[in-house]
Design an enzyme around this catalytic site. Structure first.
Site, PDB file in Angstrom:
ATOM      1  N   CYS A  79     -35.978  -9.250  15.434  1.00  0.00           N
ATOM      2  CA  CYS A  79     -36.520  -8.308  14.439  1.00  0.00           C
ATOM      3  C   CYS A  79     -38.041  -8.262  14.444  1.00  0.00           C
ATOM      4  O   CYS A  79     -38.634  -7.345  13.885  1.00  0.00           O
ATOM      5  CB  CYS A  79     -36.017  -8.670  13.050  1.00  0.00           C
ATOM      6  SG  CYS A  79     -34.236  -8.682  12.991  1.00  0.00           S
TER       7      CYS A  79
ATOM      8  N   HIS B 259     -40.086  -5.158   7.701  1.00  0.00           N
ATOM      9  CA  HIS B 259     -38.828  -5.104   8.440  1.00  0.00           C
ATOM     10  C   HIS B 259     -37.717  -4.846   7.417  1.00  0.00           C
ATOM     11  O   HIS B 259     -37.717  -5.418   6.331  1.00  0.00           O
ATOM     12  CB  HIS B 259     -38.602  -6.430   9.163  1.00  0.00           C
ATOM     13  CG  HIS B 259     -37.237  -6.565   9.747  1.00  0.00           C
ATOM     14  ND1 HIS B 259     -36.700  -5.603  10.576  1.00  0.00           N
ATOM     15  CD2 HIS B 259     -36.292  -7.530   9.607  1.00  0.00           C
ATOM     16  CE1 HIS B 259     -35.482  -5.980  10.924  1.00  0.00           C
ATOM     17  NE2 HIS B 259     -35.201  -7.141  10.354  1.00  0.00           N
TER      18      HIS B 259
ATOM     19  N   ASN C  85     -30.335  -2.219   9.143  1.00  0.00           N
ATOM     20  CA  ASN C  85     -31.262  -3.049   9.914  1.00  0.00           C
ATOM     21  C   ASN C  85     -31.144  -2.683  11.395  1.00  0.00           C
ATOM     22  O   ASN C  85     -30.159  -3.022  12.044  1.00  0.00           O
ATOM     23  CB  ASN C  85     -30.905  -4.523   9.670  1.00  0.00           C
ATOM     24  CG  ASN C  85     -31.798  -5.487  10.411  1.00  0.00           C
ATOM     25  OD1 ASN C  85     -32.592  -5.087  11.260  1.00  0.00           O
ATOM     26  ND2 ASN C  85     -31.665  -6.766  10.107  1.00  0.00           N
TER      27      ASN C  85
HETATM   28  O1  UT7 Z   1     -32.990  -9.086  10.346  1.00  0.00           O
HETATM   29  C1  UT7 Z   1     -32.897 -10.378  10.820  1.00  0.00           C
HETATM   30  C2  UT7 Z   1     -32.971 -11.381   9.755  1.00  0.00           C
HETATM   31  N1  UT7 Z   1     -31.820 -11.294   8.914  1.00  0.00           N
HETATM   32  C3  UT7 Z   1     -31.941 -11.290   7.604  1.00  0.00           C
HETATM   33  O2  UT7 Z   1     -33.039 -11.290   7.107  1.00  0.00           O
HETATM   34  C4  UT7 Z   1     -30.679 -11.314   6.810  1.00  0.00           C
HETATM   35  C5  UT7 Z   1     -30.789 -12.337   5.707  1.00  0.00           C
HETATM   36  N2  UT7 Z   1     -29.553 -12.501   4.951  1.00  0.00           N
HETATM   37  C6  UT7 Z   1     -29.062 -11.555   4.133  1.00  0.00           C
HETATM   38  O3  UT7 Z   1     -29.566 -10.457   4.051  1.00  0.00           O
HETATM   39  C7  UT7 Z   1     -27.907 -11.935   3.250  1.00  0.00           C
HETATM   40  O4  UT7 Z   1     -27.694 -13.327   3.345  1.00  0.00           O
HETATM   41  C8  UT7 Z   1     -26.566 -11.188   3.567  1.00  0.00           C
HETATM   42  C9  UT7 Z   1     -26.701  -9.744   3.184  1.00  0.00           C
HETATM   43  C10 UT7 Z   1     -26.248 -11.322   5.038  1.00  0.00           C
HETATM   44  C11 UT7 Z   1     -25.432 -11.797   2.753  1.00  0.00           C
HETATM   45  O5  UT7 Z   1     -25.754 -11.734   1.377  1.00  0.00           O
HETATM   46  P1  UT7 Z   1     -25.659 -13.056   0.463  1.00  0.00           P
HETATM   47  O6  UT7 Z   1     -26.041 -12.626  -0.880  1.00  0.00           O
HETATM   48  O7  UT7 Z   1     -26.486 -14.123   1.108  1.00  0.00           O
HETATM   49  O8  UT7 Z   1     -24.129 -13.376   0.516  1.00  0.00           O
HETATM   50  P2  UT7 Z   1     -23.412 -14.736   0.923  1.00  0.00           P
HETATM   51  O9  UT7 Z   1     -23.376 -14.874   2.402  1.00  0.00           O
HETATM   52  O10 UT7 Z   1     -24.005 -15.846   0.124  1.00  0.00           O
HETATM   53  O11 UT7 Z   1     -21.947 -14.468   0.404  1.00  0.00           O
HETATM   54  C12 UT7 Z   1     -21.647 -14.356  -1.000  1.00  0.00           C
HETATM   55  C13 UT7 Z   1     -20.185 -14.039  -1.158  1.00  0.00           C
HETATM   56  C14 UT7 Z   1     -19.269 -14.961  -0.359  1.00  0.00           C
HETATM   57  O12 UT7 Z   1     -18.082 -15.123  -1.087  1.00  0.00           O
HETATM   58  P3  UT7 Z   1     -17.818 -16.421  -1.978  1.00  0.00           P
HETATM   59  O13 UT7 Z   1     -17.885 -17.567  -1.020  1.00  0.00           O
HETATM   60  O14 UT7 Z   1     -18.917 -16.449  -2.982  1.00  0.00           O
HETATM   61  O15 UT7 Z   1     -16.460 -16.172  -2.548  1.00  0.00           O
HETATM   62  C15 UT7 Z   1     -18.989 -14.172   0.895  1.00  0.00           C
HETATM   63  O16 UT7 Z   1     -17.767 -14.537   1.490  1.00  0.00           O
HETATM   64  O17 UT7 Z   1     -19.918 -12.716  -0.672  1.00  0.00           O
HETATM   65  C16 UT7 Z   1     -18.914 -12.766   0.350  1.00  0.00           C
HETATM   66  N3  UT7 Z   1     -19.217 -11.754   1.342  1.00  0.00           N
HETATM   67  C17 UT7 Z   1     -18.851 -10.475   1.202  1.00  0.00           C
HETATM   68  N4  UT7 Z   1     -18.175  -9.827   0.247  1.00  0.00           N
HETATM   69  C18 UT7 Z   1     -17.980  -8.496   0.409  1.00  0.00           C
HETATM   70  C19 UT7 Z   1     -19.921 -11.895   2.500  1.00  0.00           C
HETATM   71  N5  UT7 Z   1     -19.999 -10.714   3.119  1.00  0.00           N
HETATM   72  C20 UT7 Z   1     -19.354  -9.821   2.346  1.00  0.00           C
HETATM   73  C21 UT7 Z   1     -19.104  -8.432   2.460  1.00  0.00           C
HETATM   74  N6  UT7 Z   1     -18.417  -7.821   1.467  1.00  0.00           N
HETATM   75  N7  UT7 Z   1     -19.540  -7.699   3.512  1.00  0.00           N
END
Ligand code: UT7
Length: 334
Positions: free
Chosen positions: A117, A257, A287
């Site tokens: 990125c 970004h 992204n």
């Molecule tokens: O560009 C390169 C660099 N990348 C980034 O900067 C990305 C950085 N990370 C992020 O943007 C975020 O971490 C994500 C958008 C990828 C994920 O968001 P989050 O708020 O960190 O979610 P999480 O991974 O902590 O997941 C929270 C919950 C989990 O469920 P439980 O364990 O709380 O029951 C996940 O299983 O949300 C669940 N989950 C989803 N639910 C619905 C994960 N993905 C999804 C989804 N839809 N697509």
């Protein structure tokens, strides 16, 4: 005394494919929903390059041709073309090479730069150094990724984030205090475990096993990356402003970004900027990895004024991150 040569952005081009992949489309593919995606990321839809036989270079070509037309130059006048990408058409030859052949940039040399990125930022710093050396007069810097080629559409943690696109800028020499003014770029390979593609490189060449294990897709531990990204992007942006005695009031635009709206908001707030000064198109494109920053410049070009202080900032796989201060060099004729 000889005047220092500045590298100045003199034109911008961009390209996004026609096909849209909306949150509602994704609801039918994986266990997710529009509300979750919007609130956690700010994304509503992404563009996907669907056409058979088309690759990253095919998105770069229209972006570069657009900037040539805008600046009134022929591709043969380009001295060097750099493509920041993690989705090259092939492992080799470079995408830059293929783009030059497709547009007829017969006098150019070029190469791909792999910094995920942060690819566009790293490439911009390199392109600027080539211009500042006095050796090259027209350097094209591109950021482009066909993320749909390395996204696992069975993995809801990654497939909701990424999209395809390409952007490019032309760098030329200038002597006023305009152009690429300062940069802070960083990388830390200890972050590799959080965001990478497991197979397809020399460590794990493609095999039946790697394909069966779905190892040819982007793997991300989102939460960990999120924490590093918020801190990394904000830290370098604040440091860049401080060492150039810039305050929030001096900045016309932040070009972040587009990985997650929450990361963008945190960076803007650390820099003392209100939302009106932040370029945000994540809702429509998601992204696009190396393409996010030049695509923002492309979409906002008509609003930019000569002398505007602009901070470009990114964080991505590697880890790689950085910020660049640009003083915009031209007003766009409407
Ligand atoms: O560009 C390169 C660099 N990348 C980034 O900067 C990305 C950085 N990370 C992020 O943007 C975020 O971490 C994500 C958008 C990828 C994920 O968001 P989050 O708020 O960190 O979610 P999480 O991974 O902590 O997941 C929270 C919950 C989990 O469920 P439980 O364990 O709380 O029951 C996940 O299983 O949300 C669940 N989950 C989803 N639910 C619905 C994960 N993905 C999804 C989804 N839809 N697509």
């Amino acid at each position: 005394m000889q005047t220092k040569i500045q590298a100045v952005i003199t034109a911008v081009g961009g390209y996004v494919p026609e096909d849209k992949l909306t949150n509602f489309d994704l609801e039918k593919m994986v266990d997710t929903n529009d509300e979750w995606i919007r609130t956690r990321t700010g994304i509503a839809e992404r563009r996907i390059q669907k056409e058979e036989g088309k690759a990253t270079s095919d998105m770069v070509v229209p972006a570069v041709l657009e900037l040539c037309t805008k600046r009134g130059i022929r591709p043969e006048e380009i001295d060097c073309l750099i493509v920041g990408t993690v989705t090259p058409d092939m492992v080799f030859p470079s995408t830059a090479n293929l783009v030059c052949a497709k547009i007829g940039a017969t006098q150019a040399w070029g190469y791909d730069l792999s910094a995920a990125c942060s690819g566009f930022l790293f490439a911009l710093a390199q392109g600027a150094a080539l211009i500042e050396s006095g050796r090259y007069k027209k350097v094209v810097v591109c950021g482009a990724d066909k993320m749909s080629s390395i996204v696992d559409y069975q993995d809801r943690a990654t497939c909701i984030i990424f999209g395809d696109g390409a952007g490019a800028v032309l760098l030329e020499p200038g002597t006023e205090e305009l152009g690429i003014r300062d940069s802070i770029l960083r990388s830390d390979g200890t972050g590799a475990s959080y965001l990478h593609m497991k197979a397809g490189g020399s460590l794990r060449p493609a095999s039946q096993e790697t394909v069966a294990n779905r190892e040819h897709y982007a793997y991300q531990e989102g939460q960990a990356v999120f924490k590093f990204a918020v801190k990394g992007m904000a830290d370098v942006s604040a440091e860049l402003m401080e060492r150039n005695q810039l305050t929030g009031a001096d900045i016309a635009w932040l070009v972040p970004h587009q990985a997650n709206l929450r990361i963008i908001d945190a960076t803007a707030s650390r820099m003392g900027l209100t939302t009106e000064k932040v370029m945000i198109n994540i809702e429509r494109y998601g992204n696009t990895t190396a393409a996010t920053i030049p695509l923002c410049l492309w979409e906002w070009e008509s609003k930019l004024k000569k002398g505007d202080n602009i901070i470009l900032a990114a964080f991505g796989g590697g880890f790689t991150w950085g910020a660049i201060w640009v003083k915009w060099a031209y007003d766009t004729k409407q």
